[in-house]
Scaffold this motif. Sequence first.
Motif, PDB file in Angstrom:
ATOM      1  N   UNK A  33      45.212  93.126  25.173  1.00  0.00           N
ATOM      2  CA  UNK A  33      46.384  93.695  25.709  1.00  0.00           C
ATOM      3  C   UNK A  33      46.341  95.385  25.313  1.00  0.00           C
ATOM      4  N   UNK A  34      46.556  96.201  26.249  1.00  0.00           N
ATOM      5  CA  UNK A  34      46.755  97.503  25.976  1.00  0.00           C
ATOM      6  C   UNK A  34      48.171  98.043  26.935  1.00  0.00           C
ATOM      7  N   UNK A  35      48.521  99.218  26.430  1.00  0.00           N
ATOM      8  CA  UNK A  35      49.838  99.554  27.193  1.00  0.00           C
ATOM      9  C   UNK A  35      49.455 101.215  27.327  1.00  0.00           C
ATOM     10  N   UNK A  36      50.245 102.075  28.009  1.00  0.00           N
ATOM     11  CA  UNK A  36      50.015 103.454  28.221  1.00  0.00           C
ATOM     12  C   UNK A  36      50.761 104.026  26.955  1.00  0.00           C
ATOM     13  N   UNK A  37      49.766 104.930  26.253  1.00  0.00           N
ATOM     14  CA  UNK A  37      50.334 105.900  25.228  1.00  0.00           C
ATOM     15  C   UNK A  37      49.457 107.289  25.714  1.00  0.00           C
ATOM     16  N   UNK A  38      50.278 108.326  25.900  1.00  0.00           N
ATOM     17  CA  UNK A  38      49.867 109.470  26.007  1.00  0.00           C
ATOM     18  C   UNK A  38      49.147 110.319  24.825  1.00  0.00           C
ATOM     19  N   UNK A  39      48.141 110.600  25.247  1.00  0.00           N
ATOM     20  CA  UNK A  39      47.161 110.990  23.809  1.00  0.00           C
ATOM     21  C   UNK A  39      46.940 112.546  23.728  1.00  0.00           C
ATOM     22  N   UNK A  40      47.560 113.298  24.712  1.00  0.00           N
ATOM     23  CA  UNK A  40      47.595 114.625  24.484  1.00  0.00           C
ATOM     24  C   UNK A  40      48.503 115.319  25.480  1.00  0.00           C
ATOM     25  N   UNK A  41      49.632 116.341  25.104  1.00  0.00           N
ATOM     26  CA  UNK A  41      50.579 116.828  25.844  1.00  0.00           C
ATOM     27  C   UNK A  41      49.647 117.509  27.346  1.00  0.00           C
ATOM     28  N   UNK A  42      50.450 117.227  28.236  1.00  0.00           N
ATOM     29  CA  UNK A  42      49.799 117.751  29.623  1.00  0.00           C
ATOM     30  C   UNK A  42      50.743 118.593  30.342  1.00  0.00           C
ATOM     31  N   UNK A  43      50.502 119.582  30.790  1.00  0.00           N
ATOM     32  CA  UNK A  43      51.354 120.600  31.567  1.00  0.00           C
ATOM     33  C   UNK A  43      50.891 120.495  33.010  1.00  0.00           C
ATOM     34  N   UNK A  44      51.552 119.770  33.794  1.00  0.00           N
ATOM     35  CA  UNK A  44      51.345 119.868  35.320  1.00  0.00           C
ATOM     36  C   UNK A  44      51.908 121.004  36.329  1.00  0.00           C
ATOM     37  N   UNK A  96      55.990 100.492  27.910  1.00  0.00           N
ATOM     38  CA  UNK A  96      55.573  98.998  27.482  1.00  0.00           C
ATOM     39  C   UNK A  96      54.911  98.140  28.388  1.00  0.00           C
ATOM     40  N   UNK A  97      54.843  98.496  29.655  1.00  0.00           N
ATOM     41  CA  UNK A  97      53.963  97.504  30.633  1.00  0.00           C
ATOM     42  C   UNK A  97      52.629  97.317  29.893  1.00  0.00           C
ATOM     43  N   UNK A  98      52.357  96.030  30.076  1.00  0.00           N
ATOM     44  CA  UNK A  98      51.269  95.375  29.453  1.00  0.00           C
ATOM     45  C   UNK A  98      50.055  94.951  30.466  1.00  0.00           C
ATOM     46  N   UNK A  99      48.913  95.464  30.103  1.00  0.00           N
ATOM     47  CA  UNK A  99      47.723  95.339  31.010  1.00  0.00           C
ATOM     48  C   UNK A  99      46.570  94.353  30.156  1.00  0.00           C
ATOM     49  N   UNK A 100      46.071  93.323  30.787  1.00  0.00           N
ATOM     50  CA  UNK A 100      45.392  92.544  29.809  1.00  0.00           C
ATOM     51  C   UNK A 100      43.710  92.931  30.329  1.00  0.00           C
ATOM     52  N   UNK A 101      42.982  93.065  29.504  1.00  0.00           N
ATOM     53  CA  UNK A 101      41.734  93.175  29.561  1.00  0.00           C
ATOM     54  C   UNK A 101      40.896  91.885  29.239  1.00  0.00           C
ATOM     55  N   UNK A 102      40.270  91.242  30.571  1.00  0.00           N
ATOM     56  CA  UNK A 102      39.522  90.053  29.868  1.00  0.00           C
ATOM     57  C   UNK A 102      38.382  90.083  28.801  1.00  0.00           C
ATOM     58  N   UNK A 103      38.129  88.999  28.558  1.00  0.00           N
ATOM     59  CA  UNK A 103      37.041  88.959  27.401  1.00  0.00           C
ATOM     60  C   UNK A 103      35.594  89.517  28.042  1.00  0.00           C
ATOM     61  N   UNK A 104      34.907  89.996  27.280  1.00  0.00           N
ATOM     62  CA  UNK A 104      33.615  90.694  27.726  1.00  0.00           C
ATOM     63  C   UNK A 104      33.702  91.617  28.860  1.00  0.00           C
ATOM     64  N   UNK A 105      34.907  92.497  28.574  1.00  0.00           N
ATOM     65  CA  UNK A 105      34.863  93.554  29.782  1.00  0.00           C
ATOM     66  C   UNK A 105      35.610  94.693  28.909  1.00  0.00           C
ATOM     67  N   UNK A 106      35.373  95.903  29.503  1.00  0.00           N
ATOM     68  CA  UNK A 106      36.103  97.228  29.283  1.00  0.00           C
ATOM     69  C   UNK A 106      37.090  97.304  29.893  1.00  0.00           C
ATOM     70  N   UNK A 107      38.204  97.865  29.344  1.00  0.00           N
ATOM     71  CA  UNK A 107      39.352  98.133  30.074  1.00  0.00           C
ATOM     72  C   UNK A 107      39.801  99.611  30.157  1.00  0.00           C
ATOM     73  N   UNK A 108      40.327 100.070  31.346  1.00  0.00           N
ATOM     74  CA  UNK A 108      40.398 101.342  31.427  1.00  0.00           C
ATOM     75  C   UNK A 108      41.913 101.550  32.245  1.00  0.00           C
ATOM     76  N   UNK A 109      42.930 101.963  31.579  1.00  0.00           N
ATOM     77  CA  UNK A 109      43.977 102.421  32.028  1.00  0.00           C
ATOM     78  C   UNK A 109      44.381 104.034  32.419  1.00  0.00           C
ATOM     79  N   UNK A 110      44.441 104.456  33.554  1.00  0.00           N
ATOM     80  CA  UNK A 110      44.492 105.715  34.012  1.00  0.00           C
ATOM     81  C   UNK A 110      45.942 105.950  34.259  1.00  0.00           C
ATOM     82  N   UNK A 111      46.103 107.165  33.663  1.00  0.00           N
ATOM     83  CA  UNK A 111      47.547 107.666  34.264  1.00  0.00           C
ATOM     84  C   UNK A 111      47.345 109.070  35.056  1.00  0.00           C
ATOM     85  N   UNK A 112      48.143 109.115  36.031  1.00  0.00           N
ATOM     86  CA  UNK A 112      48.278 110.133  36.992  1.00  0.00           C
ATOM     87  C   UNK A 112      49.621 110.772  36.922  1.00  0.00           C
ATOM     88  N   UNK A 113      49.859 112.112  37.119  1.00  0.00           N
ATOM     89  CA  UNK A 113      50.997 112.909  37.543  1.00  0.00           C
ATOM     90  C   UNK A 113      51.023 112.868  39.058  1.00  0.00           C
TER      91      UNK A 113
END
Length: 255
Positions: A128-139, A182-199
């Motif tokens: 399980x992964x969830x969104x965490x902003x890794x760097x401040x972004x100015x849009x 807190x929204x959870x996203x499940x990465x299946x076994x033997x997979x890579x998971x990518x959670x993209x965030x957009x403004x």
Amino acid sequence: MFTLALSLISPAEAEKAPQKKLIPEGVMNITKENTYPNPNQDEPLLQPSDLAKNLIQSSRVKIENPNLIRMLNETSISTTPFALGYKAIIYLGQWPLNYESAETSPNWEYQRINTNYYDNRGGEKPYQIHYVQEAQKVINGGLTAKVPNADEVKKMMLIKAAGKTNLPLAFETVIGLGTKKDQIYNIPRKRLGYLYAYAPAINEKGKITYGEVYLVLKGNKKSLVIKNVTSQGIGAWIPIQDYVSFSFAASERPR
């Protein structure tokens, strides 16, 4: 801000706002979670003076520019019963007078602001992964072309777009470092998971009208005359403040 000149939606339309169908399920409000407190962009209502209201109504060209209305609010003209035959024409400058909106449409993936990633190819169960902003972004948004009095044009376009969408809009918004959801996203076994965030942002298109403004005093009568009226098409990208759009993907190979 002048209420009459800047009326954007009818009471019936206002009751329908916010337009819930406009916002997809993958778009979330992060106002409470955002570690960077964005300033409120709501413009205070500017009530017109009686003189300003009469002058605006005397113009054959619609006047919506808050800065011009504010200047008219600050204008004072003394009258006298002996003004018969008196005439004066005062040039107030060239102004963007009004903005007419033709299209207001959202782009929910206006700018990618973050990617949360986990390699679960060696895992034996979902991760399980969830969104965490890794760097401040100015849009940043902006106009799609150079025009005179750009700041005043942007203000009128912002007012129209915000009125049509009932969304918090700003030409600059910030997503703070460490912002989480807190929204959870499940990465299946033997997979890579990518959670993209957009403004997300609103694409606003329409027509801006310019004109030379003259204050005409004739006897005890006062009016505005607009000369050399020109119009041109204009567009703008206006970010939606404190909203993030999410897209999740799981794959066998790195993307």
